[in-house]
Design a protein around this motif. Structure first.
Motif, PDB file in Angstrom:
ATOM      1  N   THR A 129       0.810  -1.221   0.000  1.00  0.00           N
ATOM      2  CA  THR A 129       0.000   0.000   0.000  1.00  0.00           C
ATOM      3  C   THR A 129       0.842   1.269   0.000  1.00  0.00           C
ATOM      4  O   THR A 129       0.364   2.331  -0.397  1.00  0.00           O
ATOM      5  CB  THR A 129      -0.927   0.021   1.233  1.00  0.00           C
ATOM      6  OG1 THR A 129      -0.132  -0.086   2.425  1.00  0.00           O
ATOM      7  CG2 THR A 129      -1.908  -1.144   1.181  1.00  0.00           C
ATOM      8  N   LEU A 130       2.093   1.179   0.448  1.00  0.00           N
ATOM      9  CA  LEU A 130       2.964   2.352   0.496  1.00  0.00           C
ATOM     10  C   LEU A 130       3.314   2.792  -0.919  1.00  0.00           C
ATOM     11  O   LEU A 130       3.565   1.963  -1.796  1.00  0.00           O
ATOM     12  CB  LEU A 130       4.243   2.009   1.273  1.00  0.00           C
ATOM     13  CG  LEU A 130       5.263   3.136   1.491  1.00  0.00           C
ATOM     14  CD1 LEU A 130       4.700   4.188   2.426  1.00  0.00           C
ATOM     15  CD2 LEU A 130       6.563   2.564   2.066  1.00  0.00           C
ATOM     16  N   ASP A 131       3.294   4.099  -1.145  1.00  0.00           N
ATOM     17  CA  ASP A 131       3.695   4.622  -2.447  1.00  0.00           C
ATOM     18  C   ASP A 131       5.075   4.076  -2.807  1.00  0.00           C
ATOM     19  O   ASP A 131       6.017   4.159  -2.008  1.00  0.00           O
ATOM     20  CB  ASP A 131       3.726   6.153  -2.396  1.00  0.00           C
ATOM     21  CG  ASP A 131       4.106   6.757  -3.737  1.00  0.00           C
ATOM     22  OD1 ASP A 131       3.213   7.018  -4.540  1.00  0.00           O
ATOM     23  OD2 ASP A 131       5.326   6.954  -3.952  1.00  0.00           O
ATOM     24  N   ALA A 132       5.192   3.496  -4.007  1.00  0.00           N
ATOM     25  CA  ALA A 132       6.424   2.808  -4.393  1.00  0.00           C
ATOM     26  C   ALA A 132       7.621   3.745  -4.404  1.00  0.00           C
ATOM     27  O   ALA A 132       8.728   3.372  -3.987  1.00  0.00           O
ATOM     28  CB  ALA A 132       6.245   2.155  -5.766  1.00  0.00           C
ATOM     29  N   VAL A 133       7.430   4.968  -4.882  1.00  0.00           N
ATOM     30  CA  VAL A 133       8.538   5.928  -4.921  1.00  0.00           C
ATOM     31  C   VAL A 133       8.959   6.298  -3.504  1.00  0.00           C
ATOM     32  O   VAL A 133      10.154   6.349  -3.181  1.00  0.00           O
ATOM     33  CB  VAL A 133       8.139   7.182  -5.722  1.00  0.00           C
ATOM     34  CG1 VAL A 133       9.244   8.234  -5.649  1.00  0.00           C
ATOM     35  CG2 VAL A 133       7.852   6.817  -7.170  1.00  0.00           C
ATOM     36  N   ASP A 134       7.968   6.547  -2.631  1.00  0.00           N
ATOM     37  CA  ASP A 134       8.285   6.876  -1.240  1.00  0.00           C
ATOM     38  C   ASP A 134       9.064   5.739  -0.581  1.00  0.00           C
ATOM     39  O   ASP A 134      10.091   5.958   0.080  1.00  0.00           O
ATOM     40  CB  ASP A 134       6.999   7.125  -0.447  1.00  0.00           C
ATOM     41  CG  ASP A 134       6.333   8.439  -0.817  1.00  0.00           C
ATOM     42  OD1 ASP A 134       6.902   9.178  -1.640  1.00  0.00           O
ATOM     43  OD2 ASP A 134       5.243   8.720  -0.273  1.00  0.00           O
ATOM     44  N   GLY A 135       8.572   4.516  -0.748  1.00  0.00           N
ATOM     45  CA  GLY A 135       9.234   3.372  -0.135  1.00  0.00           C
ATOM     46  C   GLY A 135      10.655   3.198  -0.633  1.00  0.00           C
ATOM     47  O   GLY A 135      11.575   2.910   0.142  1.00  0.00           O
ATOM     48  N   TYR A 136      10.842   3.386  -1.939  1.00  0.00           N
ATOM     49  CA  TYR A 136      12.173   3.244  -2.526  1.00  0.00           C
ATOM     50  C   TYR A 136      13.139   4.295  -1.975  1.00  0.00           C
ATOM     51  O   TYR A 136      14.272   3.980  -1.581  1.00  0.00           O
ATOM     52  CB  TYR A 136      12.062   3.360  -4.049  1.00  0.00           C
ATOM     53  CG  TYR A 136      13.388   3.491  -4.759  1.00  0.00           C
ATOM     54  CD1 TYR A 136      14.253   2.411  -4.864  1.00  0.00           C
ATOM     55  CD2 TYR A 136      13.776   4.711  -5.313  1.00  0.00           C
ATOM     56  CE1 TYR A 136      15.473   2.531  -5.510  1.00  0.00           C
ATOM     57  CE2 TYR A 136      14.986   4.846  -5.961  1.00  0.00           C
ATOM     58  CZ  TYR A 136      15.835   3.755  -6.056  1.00  0.00           C
ATOM     59  OH  TYR A 136      17.033   3.877  -6.691  1.00  0.00           O
TER      60      TYR A 136
END
Length: 676
Positions: free
Chosen positions: A593-600
């Motif tokens: 659920t976490l935004d992929a860019v944020d998580g990366y």
């Protein structure tokens, strides 16, 4: 001094701590209630605002203790453990039981503190607060009884009469402890004392300097050696809650023989119904001594409240007042010794106290008034009143970092087979154990102890005698113990890292932890407030990520530069609510659920932080090799976050990420401006 000075213990220590920051603390007590100590005593040693809600307050204390430069240690009599309403121990405090041939009876608080404000040279001066008191670390000792306390302060590099005796006392405490016990807090105090200078004079300008009594000689010999000449023919007043179960009061007779006082008044402990807490024959023998009177304290001191019908408080103070009226002079001894043979004789209880001269602007007089009412009933109470009637030589230790448990049988003979249980639920069997050596326990028992510790650190021991006994498990590697608060989101953890002051962090914890407040006392005093969210733009989020990790890195570097690796390990490898590992747990839980860019970007910040710390502090990183390997494994597990980016943006995006990974992890160096 004629008026009786009085003040709440916690209030006095809080005043002493204003403008100061705790570095290390050593406390000693006979009876010990670990839950009450953490909830109600420990907060007095931190000059920060704490919540009224017990659960939230523990979270705030957990945070404050982590940031200590040193440690907090409590030494208590193994037979004096009190299982109170406040529960068991939960914080990163070292609790060390002492086995003694009589009673481990000293009551001391030693606080090594530093000024919050730096001096003109940029240093934060250190001070050692040394307290001798009569109060145990229990609810009755700090909240209910009439107790006594005196605090001396030793400034950094001071000349002091206390150095040598205090040093020997602390060294003896270390020797009495189980083998392989860490004494970091005592070692901090000893290092401070080594930098001070022993004052040779006993007095200055005719005034006695404060002297510390550590029980290496009998109390009468100690008093006689210091004040017999000055106090011959004085007035003597004694307050003690306990007396021997004997026909005569031998310690009193010895003091009278040494000082030949004009008049003696001895406090007569009574119940609310008027019973005397002494043996009848002893009462009569004291009553027959010439110029000696059983006496009582003023009613307004004894009452629990201001109303006439309020009950009376138990007097637990131990004070010996020697005074003369011409010249005006008063010398007091106060601390832990009762008026008993085991407290006064060499080789009896381990006791401590202060001998000090009291300013006398007016002619001193008795605090006590003669008690003319002869008791109708007599009840003998011993010094161990209120303590458990059973204790165990067993020491249990669990290390959250290594996930191993060990046991120590503090007795000259081997132990029988023992069973340990948590509220009648079996944990496992131990032993037989060899005497006085640590034995590692089976993996299954260690795992069961870890599960039990999530709820309580007090366990029952069966098999040594007819009755079970409580033992307080000593916890180590506390940075790896799951936090009391694990509900923080990824955004919350990053926001917490960004907060600069202890006050900001304490307020943040209180706001975020209010959901837990209903599980403890004081929850009705907590305001459930919502925190307004910042604007959620891409720039705001990324700026917040970089700022949070920058704050975390500065905090870790500061800890390592100041020789405080414990704090760095808490943040990098621990399992607390704001540890790096906990952040990775949150990302793992939210990976879908976490935004992929944020998580990366967050993961890359984690990797960059570890890379930089490993490069700049190789010795520290090598010592943490096992923890570092586990953290690296977590990064591998979370590669799925990167995979989501590739899936959403096509195969060509992989080439860009490889380039980005390389340059993100390689920190840019500032370019020096040229002279031309």
């Amino acid at each position: 001094m004629t008026e009786i000075p009085h003040e709440a213990l916690s209030d006095h220590f809080q005043l002493r701590m204003e403008g100061r920051r705790l570095r290390s603390a050593v406390l000693m007590t006979y009876q010990f209630d670990p839950g009450f100590f953490e909830q109600e005593v420990l907060p007095a040693f931190f000059d920060i605002g704490l919540s009224h809600a017990s659960t939230v307050r523990l979270l705030q204390l957990e945070d404050a203790i982590r940031d200590l430069a040193g440690e907090i240690a409590v030494y208590y009599d193994a037979g004096g453990l009190v299982v109170g309403d406040a529960g068991s121990a939960k914080l990163d405090v070292r609790y060390i039981p002492i086995q003694h041939n009589a009673i481990f009876h000293p009551k001391n608080v030693l606080l090594l503190v530093e000024d919050e404000e730096a001096d003109e040279d940029g240093f934060h001066p250190l001070t050692l607060l040394v307290a001798c008191l009569s109060a145990n670390l229990t609810r009755s000792g700090w909240w209910e009884n009439i107790e006594c306390c005196h605090v001396e302060e030793i400034a950094e590099g001071d000349k002091t009469r206390l150095k040598d005796r205090l040093t020997k006392f602390l060294q003896s405490i270390k020797r009495r402890s189980p083998d392989q016990t860490s004494h970091a807090a005592i070692d901090d105090v000893l290092a401070f004392l080594r930098a001070s200078e022993q004052r040779k004079q006993r007095s200055i300008g005719g005034e006695l300097l404060p002297h510390f009594y550590q029980g290496r000689q009998s109390l009468p010999d100690f008093l006689s050696g210091h004040i017999r000449n000055q106090m011959q023919g004085c007035y003597l007043e004694i307050i003690s809650p306990y007396f021997d179960d004997a026909e005569q009061c031998q310690p009193l007779n010895e003091l009278i023989s040494l000082f030949d006082p004009k008049e003696v008044r001895v406090f007569l402990p009574r119940s609310g119904a008027g019973e005397a807490f002494v043996r009848k024959e002893l009462f009569e023998s004291v009553d027959e001594l010439p110029n000696v009177h059983w006496s009582h304290l003023p009613k307004d001191i004894m009452r629990r409240g201001s109303r006439e019908e309020a009950g009376v408080r138990f007097v637990h103070a131990k004070i010996y007042r020697f005074f003369t009226q011409s010249p005006k002079r008063e010398i007091c001894f106060l601390g832990s010794p009762n008026l008993t043979r085991s407290a006064h004789q060499k080789g009896g209880n381990l006791e401590s106290g202060f001998l000090l001269e009291v300013p006398t602007p007016r002619r001193p007089y008795f605090w006590l008034s003669p008690d003319s009412k002869t008791p109708m009933e007599f009840v003998v109470r011993g010094e161990d009143e209120g303590a458990s009637d059973v204790s165990s030589p067993l020491n249990l230790r669990y290390n959250w970092d290594t996930e191993k448990a060990s046991a120590f049988w503090d007795h000259k003979a081997p132990s029988p087979e023992l069973r340990i249980a948590d509220r009648n639920v079996a944990i496992g069997k131990i032993g037989p154990l060899a005497p006085r050596e640590w034995t590692e326990l089976e993996e299954g028992v260690a795992s069961a102890i870890a599960s039990s510790l999530r709820n309580t650190s007090l366990v029952e021991v069966h098999g040594d005698g007819d009755k079970s006994a409580f033992v307080l498990i000593q916890e180590e590697g506390m940075s790896h113990k799951p936090s009391l608060l694990l509900q923080l989101s990824t955004a919350d953890i990053l926001r917490y890292w960004s907060l600069l002051s202890a006050e900001q962090r304490a307020a943040f914890i209180e706001t975020r932890a209010t959901v837990l407040a209903g599980t403890g006392t004081g929850d009705d005093l907590v305001v459930r407030a919502k925190i307004a969210l910042d604007n959620d733009t891409l720039f705001d989020r990324f700026a917040g990520f970089f700022h949070a990790f920058g704050c975390l890195e500065r905090a870790v570097r500061k800890s390592l530069e100041e020789g405080q690796p414990k704090q760095a390990s808490y943040r990098l490898f621990g399992r607390k609510y704001d540890s790096l590992g906990t952040l990775l747990d949150r990302i793992s839980a939210q990976r879908e659920t976490l935004d992929a860019v944020d998580g990366y970007v967050i993961l890359m910040c984690c990797k960059q932080l570890c890379t930089e710390i490993a490069k700049d502090y190789p010795e520290y990183w090598s010592k943490q090799a096992e923890n570092a390997m586990k953290l690296s494994g977590r990064f591998t597990e979370l590669e799925s976050v990167r995979d989501r980016l590739l899936k959403d943006n096509g195969d060509d995006f992989g080439e860009f990420l490889s380039w980005f990974d390389k340059w993100f992890l390689k920190r840019a160096k500032p370019v020096e401006a040229s002279d031309g």
